[in-house]
Design a protein around this motif. Structure first.
Motif, PDB file in Angstrom:
ATOM      1  N   VAL A 183     -37.420 -17.416 -41.801  1.00 26.39           N
ATOM      2  CA  VAL A 183     -37.724 -16.223 -42.596  1.00 26.39           C
ATOM      3  C   VAL A 183     -39.201 -16.167 -42.944  1.00 26.39           C
ATOM      4  O   VAL A 183     -39.843 -15.109 -42.848  1.00 26.39           O
ATOM      5  CB  VAL A 183     -36.859 -16.199 -43.871  1.00 26.39           C
ATOM      6  N   ARG A 184     -39.779 -17.302 -43.330  1.00 29.85           N
ATOM      7  CA  ARG A 184     -41.203 -17.342 -43.694  1.00 29.85           C
ATOM      8  C   ARG A 184     -42.076 -16.878 -42.523  1.00 29.85           C
ATOM      9  O   ARG A 184     -42.963 -16.036 -42.676  1.00 29.85           O
ATOM     10  CB  ARG A 184     -41.583 -18.765 -44.118  1.00 29.85           C
ATOM     11  N   ALA A 185     -41.804 -17.428 -41.321  1.00 30.83           N
ATOM     12  CA  ALA A 185     -42.608 -17.071 -40.156  1.00 30.83           C
ATOM     13  C   ALA A 185     -42.358 -15.621 -39.730  1.00 30.83           C
ATOM     14  O   ALA A 185     -43.289 -14.901 -39.350  1.00 30.83           O
ATOM     15  CB  ALA A 185     -42.300 -18.018 -38.998  1.00 30.83           C
ATOM     16  N   ALA A 186     -41.086 -15.182 -39.805  1.00 33.68           N
ATOM     17  CA  ALA A 186     -40.762 -13.816 -39.389  1.00 33.68           C
ATOM     18  C   ALA A 186     -41.440 -12.787 -40.280  1.00 33.68           C
ATOM     19  O   ALA A 186     -41.950 -11.759 -39.802  1.00 33.68           O
ATOM     20  CB  ALA A 186     -39.247 -13.613 -39.410  1.00 33.68           C
TER      21      ALA A 186
ATOM     22  N   ARG B  92     -23.251  -0.492 -49.779  1.00 30.12           N
ATOM     23  CA  ARG B  92     -22.233  -0.141 -48.798  1.00 30.12           C
ATOM     24  C   ARG B  92     -22.650  -0.520 -47.383  1.00 30.12           C
ATOM     25  O   ARG B  92     -22.000  -0.138 -46.423  1.00 30.12           O
ATOM     26  CB  ARG B  92     -21.933   1.362 -48.843  1.00 30.12           C
ATOM     27  N   ARG B  93     -23.743  -1.261 -47.263  1.00 30.95           N
ATOM     28  CA  ARG B  93     -24.206  -1.732 -45.963  1.00 30.95           C
ATOM     29  C   ARG B  93     -24.167  -3.248 -45.926  1.00 30.95           C
ATOM     30  O   ARG B  93     -24.493  -3.910 -46.902  1.00 30.95           O
ATOM     31  CB  ARG B  93     -25.640  -1.258 -45.687  1.00 30.95           C
ATOM     32  N   GLU B  94     -23.775  -3.771 -44.781  1.00 23.75           N
ATOM     33  CA  GLU B  94     -23.770  -5.221 -44.575  1.00 23.75           C
ATOM     34  C   GLU B  94     -24.768  -5.553 -43.472  1.00 23.75           C
ATOM     35  O   GLU B  94     -24.873  -4.813 -42.483  1.00 23.75           O
ATOM     36  CB  GLU B  94     -22.367  -5.706 -44.193  1.00 23.75           C
ATOM     37  N   PHE B  95     -25.476  -6.660 -43.639  1.00 25.45           N
ATOM     38  CA  PHE B  95     -26.557  -7.026 -42.728  1.00 25.45           C
ATOM     39  C   PHE B  95     -26.282  -8.394 -42.107  1.00 25.45           C
ATOM     40  O   PHE B  95     -25.866  -9.335 -42.795  1.00 25.45           O
ATOM     41  CB  PHE B  95     -27.896  -7.068 -43.476  1.00 25.45           C
ATOM     42  N   TYR B  96     -26.522  -8.475 -40.792  1.00 26.83           N
ATOM     43  CA  TYR B  96     -26.322  -9.711 -40.041  1.00 26.83           C
ATOM     44  C   TYR B  96     -27.450  -9.870 -39.036  1.00 26.83           C
ATOM     45  O   TYR B  96     -27.907  -8.891 -38.444  1.00 26.83           O
ATOM     46  CB  TYR B  96     -24.989  -9.685 -39.273  1.00 26.83           C
ATOM     47  N   GLY B  97     -27.863 -11.108 -38.802  1.00 26.75           N
ATOM     48  CA  GLY B  97     -28.836 -11.332 -37.749  1.00 26.75           C
ATOM     49  C   GLY B  97     -29.627 -12.608 -37.946  1.00 26.75           C
ATOM     50  O   GLY B  97     -30.032 -12.938 -39.067  1.00 26.75           O
ATOM     51  N   GLU B  98     -29.833 -13.317 -36.860  1.00 25.66           N
ATOM     52  CA  GLU B  98     -30.720 -14.489 -36.872  1.00 25.66           C
ATOM     53  C   GLU B  98     -32.126 -14.026 -36.501  1.00 25.66           C
ATOM     54  O   GLU B  98     -32.309 -13.222 -35.579  1.00 25.66           O
ATOM     55  CB  GLU B  98     -30.224 -15.535 -35.877  1.00 25.66           C
ATOM     56  N   LEU B  99     -33.107 -14.537 -37.219  1.00 28.54           N
ATOM     57  CA  LEU B  99     -34.491 -14.134 -37.000  1.00 28.54           C
ATOM     58  C   LEU B  99     -35.225 -15.132 -36.125  1.00 28.54           C
ATOM     59  O   LEU B  99     -35.151 -16.352 -36.356  1.00 28.54           O
ATOM     60  CB  LEU B  99     -35.227 -14.009 -38.333  1.00 28.54           C
ATOM     61  N   ALA B 100     -35.919 -14.604 -35.111  1.00 29.75           N
ATOM     62  CA  ALA B 100     -36.877 -15.431 -34.379  1.00 29.75           C
ATOM     63  C   ALA B 100     -38.150 -15.522 -35.217  1.00 29.75           C
ATOM     64  O   ALA B 100     -38.340 -14.770 -36.178  1.00 29.75           O
ATOM     65  CB  ALA B 100     -37.171 -14.801 -33.024  1.00 29.75           C
ATOM     66  N   LEU B 101     -39.038 -16.433 -34.869  1.00 27.15           N
ATOM     67  CA  LEU B 101     -40.277 -16.592 -35.637  1.00 27.15           C
ATOM     68  C   LEU B 101     -41.140 -15.335 -35.559  1.00 27.15           C
ATOM     69  O   LEU B 101     -41.977 -15.098 -36.432  1.00 27.15           O
ATOM     70  CB  LEU B 101     -41.061 -17.799 -35.136  1.00 27.15           C
ATOM     71  N   THR B 102     -40.929 -14.522 -34.539  1.00 23.60           N
ATOM     72  CA  THR B 102     -41.706 -13.289 -34.383  1.00 23.60           C
ATOM     73  C   THR B 102     -41.109 -12.117 -35.151  1.00 23.60           C
ATOM     74  O   THR B 102     -41.692 -11.028 -35.170  1.00 23.60           O
ATOM     75  CB  THR B 102     -41.771 -12.910 -32.892  1.00 23.60           C
TER      76      THR B 102
END
Length: 511
Positions: free
Chosen positions: A49-52, A107-117
């Motif tokens: 998260v920090r890098a993204a 009312r929104r759900e969020f999903y996702g893995e972050l790359a460093l970019t």
């Protein structure tokens, strides 16, 4: 705001409980803490998260950052929480303001893995989360690679994004589309399986093909015993092609189990009957499920399909004994210290084995060198209780030269047999609402009573060979399937006799 709240979901077995990612920014020395039973992959999201954020032209706030994954007593794992954590930090630091207010964001759900970019990578188990979100009436924002998977079950719109900045623009109202697609374009019917192996490819083996048809029609388990090269594996591979196509509900159920497995779900396999063939060195955890995260095993990944165990006696004894419960109940419970999960496991077991360790017992050439003691030891690796749960046990002899050359009749093709199987299954479902292999004792008494002569044949054989109660009931189930294939409402002596013949291999007194 100093505190932000983003919705997401965890994955526990086949459940996806709601998780609120709460982010608080406070004063003090710079720290970044994640609490709420995070697994190692979730703890490591701090660096991603920090890098993204930095590489997406956002400012990483100074001070104390506390992320709470509520409820705190629910285990969380995987990289799916990267995106909600990043959004929580941006909202809490007021670098991002939602266009529709906090109520709409809830009312929104969020999903996702972050790359460093800042790129969004796909996550496992999204189909399960999307199904639960649809039930709650929530919209979901997912990596673009997961959008098609989510659309299979979502009734509301799905937002698929490729980068963190796209999600931020969507939340801020500057990107209304956000690659959103309506559920109307989702898959409506599972595709029929194409290019399946055909039964006519198997030369000879009329008896084995007949047993395979009966197994397909009634959902029965099958054990084939024969020398190497007789065609046991070929026959097993053709069983899925004899089964009716999955309904949409069944296809979604199969896809959901695959989505939470270690290998994930492949969209190309949607609607295809599973065919699982684990190696005989597989562990009990890989077969029935387990591991630190209570993942589904092969018996669950074969749900609504076929589990093929080649070289059956070579499997570990504990693995074989672990099959007894799912064969009987159609479910498997996986319990760990912090996790308990139950998975469906209504599979058809097809197993194959050699007649002896060298594989040539009874061969006319006399090349078998196995002693009686070695033969008995080899066959004793399969316990009586497990054999009792296998409905059909047949011998598959070596193919003759004439049959290999194509001189013998190869019998019906898969499409013809599949139509007969479909008709027999429709009779069963109309009569009892289930396949014959799943009939209870009460239903057996109601639907599987043989006529007078058939009852005498059955009782005489039972008295002679000492069948157990389970073996007796399974014979009735198989006989009922044979009668259904012939369109008969009555169990006649011929149906009973054929059912008994299909259990003779490896039969011993008390089996």
């Amino acid at each position: 705001m100093a505190v932000a709240r983003i919705a997401s979901r965890a994955q526990i077995g086949l459940h996806a409980p709601l998780v609120h990612v709460e982010v608080h920014l406070g004063s003090g020395l710079p720290t970044f803490n994640i609490v709420g039973l995070p697994a190692t992959a979730v703890k490591e999201s701090k660096e991603r998260v920090r890098a993204a954020l930095a590489n997406s032209n956002f400012e990483f706030p100074a001070g104390r950052i506390t992320v709470n994954l509520a409820p705190a007593d629910l285990p969380k794992e995987g990289g799916r929480f990267d995106l909600p954590i990043a959004l929580g930090i941006l909202l809490a630091s007021e670098q991002l303001r939602p266009a529709s207010g906090a109520d709409a964001l809830a009312r929104r759900e969020f999903y996702g893995e972050l790359a460093l970019t800042g790129e969004l990578k796909p996550v496992r188990g999204l189909l399960l989360a999307a199904a639960h979100a649809a039930q709650a009436g929530n919209e979901i924002v997912v990596p673009r690679a997961n959008a098609e998977e989510a659309l299979m079950v979502m009734r509301s719109d799905v937002c698929g994004a490729a980068h963190l900045t796209e999600v931020c623009e969507y939340v801020a109202g500057r990107r209304p589309a956000c690659e959103t697609r309506s559920a109307a374009v989702a898959v409506t019917e599972p595709p029929r399986r194409i290019n399946v192996p055909d039964l006519r490819d198997v030369r000879g083996q009329a008896h084995a093909k007949r047993a395979l048809m009966i197994a397909a029609a009634g959902g029965h388990s099958l054990l084939m015993i024969g020398p190497p090269g007789a065609g046991k594996s070929m026959l097993a591979q053709r069983l899925p092609g004899l089964l009716p196509p999955l309904t949409r509900a069944e296809a979604l159920e199969v896809a959901t189990i695959a989505s939470v497995s270690a290998s994930g779900f492949d969209m190309r396999s949607f609607g295809v009957r599973p065919f699982r063939a684990p190696h005989h060195t597989a562990s009990a955890h890989s077969i029935v499920g387990g591991g630190p995260h209570a993942r589904p095993g092969e018996v669950s990944l074969a749900h609504r399909g076929v589990l093929f165990l080649d070289e059956l006696p070579e499997f570990d004894r504990r693995v074989l004994e672990a099959l007894r419960e799912p064969l009987e109940t159609g479910t498997v419970a996986v319990s760990r210290t912090a996790l308990q999960a139950e998975y469906p496991a209504e599979f058809q077991l097809v197993a194959a084995m050699n007649p002896c360790p060298c594989g040539y017992f009874g061969d006319p050439s006399g090349r078998c060198s196995c002693s009686p003691a070695r033969l008995a030891q080899y066959r004793a690796r399969i316990s009586g209780p497990l054999l009792d749960r296998i409905d059909l046990r047949i011998e598959v002899p070596a193919v003759t030269a004439a049959e290999l050359a194509g001189g013998a009749d190869t019998g019906e093709d898969s499409a013809t047999v599949a139509r007969r199987v479909q008709a027999a299954r429709e009779r069963q479902l109309a009569r009892a609402g289930k396949l014959n292999a799943r009939l209870t004792i009460h239903e057996l008494e109601r639907f599987c009573r043989p006529d007078e002569e058939g009852e005498r044949v059955l009782e005489k054989t039972r008295a002679r060979f000492g069948f157990s109660a389970r073996s007796y009931h399974r014979t009735l189930r198989v006989a009922r399937t044979i009668a259904d294939l012939e369109g008969s409402d009555v169990l006649r002596p011929a149906h009973i006799a054929e059912a008994l013949l299909l259990k003779r291999a490896l039969d011993e007194p008390g089996g």
